[in-house]
Scaffold this motif. Structure first.
Motif, PDB file in Angstrom:
ATOM      1  N   GLY A  23     -48.109   7.468  -6.331  1.00 26.36           N
ATOM      2  CA  GLY A  23     -49.167   7.478  -5.344  1.00 26.36           C
ATOM      3  C   GLY A  23     -50.420   6.850  -5.905  1.00 26.36           C
ATOM      4  O   GLY A  23     -50.423   6.203  -6.947  1.00 26.36           O
ATOM      5  N   LEU A  24     -51.547   7.023  -5.195  1.00 24.39           N
ATOM      6  CA  LEU A  24     -52.816   6.489  -5.642  1.00 24.39           C
ATOM      7  C   LEU A  24     -53.478   7.460  -6.589  1.00 24.39           C
ATOM      8  O   LEU A  24     -53.159   8.635  -6.631  1.00 24.39           O
ATOM      9  CB  LEU A  24     -53.726   6.266  -4.426  1.00 24.39           C
ATOM     10  CG  LEU A  24     -53.211   5.277  -3.384  1.00 24.39           C
ATOM     11  CD1 LEU A  24     -54.195   5.241  -2.220  1.00 24.39           C
ATOM     12  CD2 LEU A  24     -53.046   3.897  -3.977  1.00 24.39           C
ATOM     13  N   ASN A  45     -45.942   8.507   3.844  1.00 22.67           N
ATOM     14  CA  ASN A  45     -44.788   8.086   4.638  1.00 22.67           C
ATOM     15  C   ASN A  45     -43.642   7.595   3.756  1.00 22.67           C
ATOM     16  O   ASN A  45     -43.022   6.572   4.011  1.00 22.67           O
ATOM     17  CB  ASN A  45     -45.217   6.981   5.618  1.00 22.67           C
ATOM     18  CG  ASN A  45     -44.171   6.683   6.677  1.00 22.67           C
ATOM     19  OD1 ASN A  45     -43.971   5.517   7.032  1.00 22.67           O
ATOM     20  ND2 ASN A  45     -43.495   7.680   7.162  1.00 22.67           N
ATOM     21  N   ALA A  46     -43.364   8.374   2.700  1.00 24.47           N
ATOM     22  CA  ALA A  46     -42.323   7.992   1.742  1.00 24.47           C
ATOM     23  C   ALA A  46     -41.120   8.913   1.882  1.00 24.47           C
ATOM     24  O   ALA A  46     -41.214  10.031   2.390  1.00 24.47           O
ATOM     25  CB  ALA A  46     -42.874   8.059   0.319  1.00 24.47           C
ATOM     26  N   GLY A  47     -39.960   8.442   1.420  1.00 24.69           N
ATOM     27  CA  GLY A  47     -38.768   9.275   1.415  1.00 24.69           C
ATOM     28  C   GLY A  47     -39.001  10.533   0.595  1.00 24.69           C
ATOM     29  O   GLY A  47     -39.550  10.475  -0.510  1.00 24.69           O
ATOM     30  N   PHE A  48     -38.559  11.680   1.125  1.00 28.77           N
ATOM     31  CA  PHE A  48     -38.881  12.971   0.505  1.00 28.77           C
ATOM     32  C   PHE A  48     -37.639  13.851   0.477  1.00 28.77           C
ATOM     33  O   PHE A  48     -36.811  13.818   1.387  1.00 28.77           O
ATOM     34  CB  PHE A  48     -39.992  13.651   1.313  1.00 28.77           C
ATOM     35  CG  PHE A  48     -40.269  15.089   0.940  1.00 28.77           C
ATOM     36  CD1 PHE A  48     -40.575  15.442  -0.362  1.00 28.77           C
ATOM     37  CD2 PHE A  48     -40.227  16.078   1.905  1.00 28.77           C
ATOM     38  CE1 PHE A  48     -40.830  16.769  -0.707  1.00 28.77           C
ATOM     39  CE2 PHE A  48     -40.485  17.402   1.579  1.00 28.77           C
ATOM     40  CZ  PHE A  48     -40.789  17.745   0.269  1.00 28.77           C
ATOM     41  N   ASP A  49     -37.515  14.645  -0.597  1.00 27.91           N
ATOM     42  CA  ASP A  49     -36.451  15.646  -0.658  1.00 27.91           C
ATOM     43  C   ASP A  49     -37.012  16.946  -1.220  1.00 27.91           C
ATOM     44  O   ASP A  49     -37.758  16.944  -2.201  1.00 27.91           O
ATOM     45  CB  ASP A  49     -35.286  15.169  -1.526  1.00 27.91           C
ATOM     46  CG  ASP A  49     -33.994  15.920  -1.202  1.00 27.91           C
ATOM     47  OD1 ASP A  49     -33.960  16.640  -0.189  1.00 27.91           O
ATOM     48  OD2 ASP A  49     -33.019  15.776  -1.956  1.00 27.91           O
ATOM     49  N   ARG A 229     -51.323  12.341   4.019  1.00 31.44           N
ATOM     50  CA  ARG A 229     -50.590  12.697   2.789  1.00 31.44           C
ATOM     51  C   ARG A 229     -49.986  14.088   2.993  1.00 31.44           C
ATOM     52  O   ARG A 229     -50.514  15.104   2.523  1.00 31.44           O
ATOM     53  CB  ARG A 229     -51.494  12.644   1.571  1.00 31.44           C
ATOM     54  CG  ARG A 229     -51.963  11.233   1.246  1.00 31.44           C
ATOM     55  CD  ARG A 229     -52.609  11.135  -0.109  1.00 31.44           C
ATOM     56  NE  ARG A 229     -53.276   9.862  -0.243  1.00 31.44           N
ATOM     57  CZ  ARG A 229     -52.674   8.716  -0.561  1.00 31.44           C
ATOM     58  NH1 ARG A 229     -51.373   8.715  -0.804  1.00 31.44           N
ATOM     59  NH2 ARG A 229     -53.349   7.593  -0.643  1.00 31.44           N
ATOM     60  N   VAL A 230     -48.880  14.111   3.725  1.00 25.50           N
ATOM     61  CA  VAL A 230     -48.234  15.353   4.123  1.00 25.50           C
ATOM     62  C   VAL A 230     -46.730  15.196   3.965  1.00 25.50           C
ATOM     63  O   VAL A 230     -46.144  14.221   4.444  1.00 25.50           O
ATOM     64  CB  VAL A 230     -48.544  15.706   5.596  1.00 25.50           C
ATOM     65  CG1 VAL A 230     -47.909  17.045   5.967  1.00 25.50           C
ATOM     66  CG2 VAL A 230     -50.045  15.724   5.851  1.00 25.50           C
ATOM     67  N   LEU A 251     -45.862  10.376   8.237  1.00 24.78           N
ATOM     68  CA  LEU A 251     -45.658  11.456   7.278  1.00 24.78           C
ATOM     69  C   LEU A 251     -44.301  11.349   6.595  1.00 24.78           C
ATOM     70  O   LEU A 251     -43.457  10.543   6.999  1.00 24.78           O
ATOM     71  CB  LEU A 251     -45.767  12.808   7.994  1.00 24.78           C
ATOM     72  CG  LEU A 251     -47.002  13.030   8.860  1.00 24.78           C
ATOM     73  CD1 LEU A 251     -47.001  14.444   9.435  1.00 24.78           C
ATOM     74  CD2 LEU A 251     -48.289  12.761   8.087  1.00 24.78           C
ATOM     75  N   SER A 252     -44.092  12.144   5.548  1.00 24.37           N
ATOM     76  CA  SER A 252     -42.823  12.188   4.815  1.00 24.37           C
ATOM     77  C   SER A 252     -42.031  13.389   5.319  1.00 24.37           C
ATOM     78  O   SER A 252     -42.452  14.527   5.131  1.00 24.37           O
ATOM     79  CB  SER A 252     -43.078  12.304   3.315  1.00 24.37           C
ATOM     80  OG  SER A 252     -43.857  11.228   2.843  1.00 24.37           O
TER      81      SER A 252
END
Length: 273
Positions: A23-24, A45-49, A229-230, A251-252
């Protein structure tokens, strides 16, 4: 207002050290909760697990993983470290000083019965400092392993045990944890409790981990407070559909089974938009 809590207490260690930088980086001047040292934020908005029920090889496309503090971070991903901060682990009240356990009018320890966890007493400054000291020991372990952020669970305890606890109690403990995480170079999440999203400065938090914000129509609260950022965990088809229909490009989002079982378990469920 969050009314649902779904989590697991299975602790399975897995891979080797993770890396920050997905991230930033922000500084205290840019984020109301951050310390002077820069902390890594999760990518939007990134892939999340969500792997707090047991670590396993992240699926293709995943960039953010949340795991228990006893596990190892996933190599090359943005790693969130789960800790229980406002309640004890199941059947673990003996590991805490007695006066840090919330008591009812009869002097009996108050429990979150669904999870068999004793509720921590956050009503005084001294108690909050001592609770934070213990939890921050786990945060130190997370930092040493290479996690990028920490996810303190049960921020909403005051809402479920309002006879005894207040939102101000929760905010004060959250800020103690946030200051320590930032000192360690880690970001910190607000876990659920959408009604406190507008209080992120008091909480000291940098992003949100939101269970069932689609199901409960709360995603906007978190998205607005944390600039998208959620990371979202849904447990029902309806919740996933709502989250995806309104937020899949912002969102992710992931759907998991209620026990957050690891891959290979017959009850394991993982779906995305």
């Amino acid at each position: 207002m969050s009314k649902h809590r779904f989590k697991s207490r299975r602790f399975i260690a897995f891979t080797v050290a993770g890396a920050a930088g997905a991230g930033l980086l922000i500084t205290g001047a840019l984020n109301a909760g951050a310390a002077d040292a820069a902390v890594p934020l999760p990518p939007k908005n990134a892939g999340f697990d969500y792997q707090i029920g047991g670590a396993y090889t992240p699926p293709s496309g995943v960039k953010i993983v949340s795991r228990d503090h006893t596990a190892e971070p996933a190599k090359g991903l943005y790693n969130i470290c789960y800790v229980n901060a406002f309640q004890t682990q199941p059947n673990a009240e003996g590991q805490w000083d007695g006066d840090l356990l919330l008591k009812d009018e009869d002097g009996k320890v108050v429990h979150d019965g669904k999870w068999k966890e004793a509720v921590l007493d956050t009503r005084s400054d001294d108690q909050r400092k001592r609770i934070a000291k213990k939890v921050n020991g786990w945060v130190d372990d997370c930092a040493a392993k290479g996690f990028d952020a920490v996810e303190p669970d049960n921020l909403d305890t005051f809402d479920r045990f309002g006879t005894y606890l207040t939102a101000d109690d929760a905010k004060a403990l959250s800020k103690l944890l946030a200051d320590h995480a930032h000192e360690k170079g880690m970001a910190i999440a607000q876990k659920n409790t959408s009604e406190l999203a507008s209080s992120r400065k008091e909480l000291g938090t940098d992003f949100a981990v939101a269970e069932e914000c689609g199901q409960n129509e709360e995603c906007e609260d978190y998205a607005s407070a944390y600039d998208d950022r959620v990371v979202v965990i849904e447990y029902e088809d309806e919740g996933l559909e709502r989250a995806c229909s309104g937020w899949k490009d912002r969102l992710s989002i992931v759907k998991r089974d209620l026990d957050v079982n690891p891959a290979g378990d017959p009850d394991h469920v993982r779906e995305t938009c």
